[in-house]
Design an enzyme around this catalytic site. Structure first.
Site, short mmCIF file in Angstrom:
data_model
loop_
_atom_site.label_atom_id
_atom_site.label_comp_id
_atom_site.label_asym_id
_atom_site.label_seq_id
_atom_site.Cartn_x
_atom_site.Cartn_y
_atom_site.Cartn_z
N TYR A 151 0.86 -1.19 0.00
CA TYR A 151 0.00 0.00 0.00
C TYR A 151 0.89 1.24 0.00
CZ TYR A 151 -4.45 2.38 0.54
OH TYR A 151 -5.56 3.17 0.32
N LYS A 222 -5.84 -1.93 -0.73
CA LYS A 222 -6.61 -1.74 0.49
C LYS A 222 -7.29 -3.05 0.90
CE LYS A 222 -8.42 2.25 1.24
NZ LYS A 222 -7.83 2.65 2.54
#
Length: 438
Positions: A151, A222
């Site tokens: 991420y 995510k």
């Protein structure tokens, strides 16, 4: 009747029975007969192969060469001797049987050998596409080291170059071309029991602006974290990019850009597509599916609530660069719409528990958000004192959007915005799961 004829008759009767059960939607596969091992199959995901029909009268589980190319069930050289016999893998793998722990050790050595974070990102995505169980084992065991790769911040660069590194779809793409048939597109996704959807239209990706269709890296990354940190099973997650074009001319001129080559749709055309999308999601996955609209902004919720952003008080839990970046965008929007100075607009936005008495000890990017107020020790105290109409979480600290916080927000506001409700639901879900895991 001969013995052979009797056997044939019994076999036909068994096939008729199987067909009837299949038509009634009943599984005819013994779940114990499918592939097991690897990361514990808590959710019975190995049974997903029961849908692979070969002929009208037989059902087959993934095996052999096909199994090794199925990322949901492939274990690579971790398949045991017995599994290699049971699933026709003899000769398709080298003789050595390796544990998952040894595979993790080998892969971490390989990933650490790369100097460039984007190379590590590509290596992780390649692993996810061929051995999902090993990907999550690697991420869970090395989360502090690999989270910045999967991420932020590396995913930002990955989104910028997504057209060049794209290999195979990791999520669902819904564009203006699919208007009027979004439900059909959703049905093309192989998993049926979807519980969490993260969707983006790519307009505001981190601090990078409009990345159009290449924003897919955000929902993919995510949801990977929701699985690794929150315990949400991978097959229940669906990353979606809604492509309505891009105003990023550099992307429109890029021969490797993978999205619609047109300026971003706005107004009625945009909202009609989103409305169809939400109705299709509800119809296909039911009332309880969680939809997190990422990078859409708060402006869309005003259509439901009325008024403007200037009418609201914003409270952020978490005052890192992500939080201050979002807060600055809100302040700029308020300033643009009301013609008041940005400094004045910032007074409607509270960053965590930052107050003026702490100003000298704050990092430079936090200082503009230090307001006059007595020190506050908890999020619940902040909600009761500041009385925000919008609560935004930008912190990695779990178990903070508690029942007490939600009830305090509900007591202050008659109508909670859709985006707030979804954020609270997700935070509660992940917090409770995380607590249970502990």
């Amino acid at each position: 009747m001969s013995r052979t004829q009797i056997k044939l008759l019994k076999r036909m009767q068994k096939m008729d029975s199987s067909l009837k059960r299949m038509k009634d939607g009943e599984s005819i596969i013994d779940p114990k007969s499918t592939v097991g091992g690897g990361v514990g199959d808590v959710y019975g995901e190995d049974r997903a192969t029961e849908d692979q029909l070969v002929t009208p009268w037989t059902v087959s589980v993934a095996s052999g060469y096909t199994l090794l190319r199925d990322p949901h069930h492939n274990k690579g050289v971790a398949f045991t001797e017995r599994e290699r016999d049971s699933h026709y893998l003899r000769g398709l793998l080298p003789p050595a049987v390796s544990t998952q722990e040894l595979q993790v050790k080998k892969l971490m050595q390989s990933i650490r050998s790369y100097d460039i974070p984007l190379q590590k990102y590509v290596a992780m995505m390649d692993l996810q596409e061929r051995n999902e169980r090993l990907f999550y084992k690697l991420l869970i065991d090395n989360v502090e080291e690999l989270l910045p790769i999967v991420y932020t911040p590396t995913v930002g660069e990955a989104c910028q170059k997504y057209g060049s590194i794209f290999k195979r779809p990791q999520g669902l793409y819904i564009s203006l071309k699919e208007k009027g048939k979004i439900l059909e597109v959703l049905k093309n996704w192989p998993e049926r029991s979807i519980q969490v959807i993260v969707a983006t239209d790519g307009e505001r990706i981190l601090g990078l602006g409009d990345l159009g269709c290449q924003g897919m890296g955000i929902p993919v990354g995510k949801l990977a974290l929701y699985t690794a940190l929150g315990g949400v099973r991978p097959s229940a997650c669906l990353p979606i990019t809604i492509d309505v074009g891009t105003n990023n001319q550099k992307l429109l001129d890029d021969e490797f850009y993978i999205g619609l080559r047109q300026k971003r749709a706005t107004g009625k055309e945009y909202y009609d597509l989103l409305e169809e999308f939400m109705f299709a999601v509800k119809q296909n996955y039911g009332e309880k599916v969680l939809v997190q609209n990422h990078s859409f902004g708060l402006v869309a919720s005003l259509k439901l609530l009325g008024g403007s952003l200037a009418d609201h008080t914003f409270l952020f839990f978490g005052a890192g660069e992500a939080g201050t970046g979002i807060a600055e965008l809100i302040a700029l929007e308020i300033s643009t719409k009301t013609n008041i100075p940005v400094e004045e607009a910032r007074k409607r936005i509270w960053l965590g528990l930052i107050v003026s008495s702490r100003k000298e000890s704050l990092q430079h990017f936090k200082k503009p958000w230090a307001h006059e107020h007595e020190p506050l020790s908890t999020l619940l105290d902040a909600v009761k004192a500041i009385k925000p109409s919008v609560l935004i979480g930008t912190s990695g600290v779990g178990q903070t959007f508690t029942k007490d916080v939600v009830e305090a927000m509900a007591a202050i506001n008659e109508v909670l915005s859709l985006s707030l409700s979804l954020s609270l639901s997700l935070s509660l879900s992940l917090s409770l799961t995380h607590a249970h895991a502990r």
